[in-house]
Design a protein around this motif. Structure first.
Motif, PDB file in Angstrom:
ATOM      1  N   ALA A  94       0.751  -0.966  -0.017  1.00 25.28           N
ATOM      2  CA  ALA A  94       0.083  -0.038   0.426  1.00 25.28           C
ATOM      3  C   ALA A  94       1.181   0.909  -0.155  1.00 25.28           C
ATOM      4  CB  ALA A  94      -1.529   0.087   1.446  1.00 25.28           C
TER       5      ALA A  94
ATOM      6  N   LEU B 176       5.069  -0.598   6.221  1.00 32.03           N
ATOM      7  CA  LEU B 176       4.017  -0.201   5.995  1.00 32.03           C
ATOM      8  C   LEU B 176       3.212   1.073   6.612  1.00 32.03           C
ATOM      9  CD1 LEU B 176       3.662  -3.410   7.304  1.00 32.03           C
ATOM     10  CD2 LEU B 176       1.459  -2.874   6.358  1.00 32.03           C
TER      11      LEU B 176
ATOM     12  N   VAL C  58      -0.777   2.180   6.725  1.00 31.56           N
ATOM     13  CA  VAL C  58      -2.048   1.435   6.411  1.00 31.56           C
ATOM     14  C   VAL C  58      -3.005   0.474   6.930  1.00 31.56           C
ATOM     15  CG1 VAL C  58      -1.897  -1.241   5.186  1.00 31.56           C
ATOM     16  CG2 VAL C  58       0.339   0.681   4.590  1.00 31.56           C
TER      17      VAL C  58
END
Length: 205
Positions: A40, A105, A108
């Motif tokens: 992401a 991440l 996210v």
């Protein structure tokens, strides 16, 4: 693939800026460069920074608009990144186990019913000795959202993190850092203002 994020990224500027998230930057700057996966990764600000630091970068996102902007940002900075438009469901089909020195991440935020499954699906991809790096909004962030919508964050508290959740999801990792703290975000037009965040660095042993 995802209309919400395609619409969000369908603007001339970079919604969260072109510079990396500060915690991400500070964390990977301390690690020897290797191979990193960025789930992401949005418009690519973190992936491009990692590539500039000598990392081999694989990234994915639901948004083709985000991917296109990420590749433009990489070209602007004279680096190469690999960026796929896929969902977390497709991770095991697209990436090789035991192949990453780090997985990061940054903001996210997943639906509660998928949070454990999707986060844990990343662990087989990490090498022994590799690191998971996370910065995301904590459940305490709701109060900041109410006072200042420009600070950003997901629409539901269940999508935010708690320290206990991190400990539960990543119970197989050695904890290098786990903290909840108040910070001031200034990341493009998407994250501006006081925020409550969880920061986590875990090592696969």
């Amino acid at each position: 693939m995802n209309n919400k994020w395609d619409e969000s990224y369908n603007i001339e500027e970079y919604r969260y800026g072109e510079t990396p998230n500060l915690f991400f930057k500070e964390t990977i700057d301390k690690l020897p460069s290797g191979k990193i996966l960025l789930p992401a990764d949005g418009e690519g600000r973190n992936g491009v920074y990692a590539a500039k630091r000598g990392w081999t970068v694989d990234a994915f996102d639901q948004s083709s608009q985000g991917r296109d902007k990420a590749l433009r940002l990489a070209q602007k900075n004279n680096v190469d990144i690999s960026f796929k438009v896929i969902d977390f469901e497709d991770v095991s089909k697209n990436y090789i186990t035991d192949s990453y020195d780090a997985i990061a991440l940054t903001y996210v935020h997943l639906p509660e019913q998928l949070k454990i499954k999707y986060h844990r699906s990343l662990l087989p991809l990490l090498k022994i000795g590799g690191h998971i790096i996370i910065e995301g909004f904590s459940k305490e962030h709701v109060k900041h959202q109410q006072q200042n919508p420009l600070t950003g964050g997901p629409p539901l508290m269940d999508m935010m993190y708690s320290k206990q959740e991190i400990l539960s999801i990543f119970d197989s990792l050695e904890i290098d850092l786990l903290e909840e703290k108040e910070i001031r975000l200034a990341e493009g037009i998407g994250h501006n203002g006081k925020a409550s965040v969880i920061r986590f660095v875990g090592k696969k042993i």
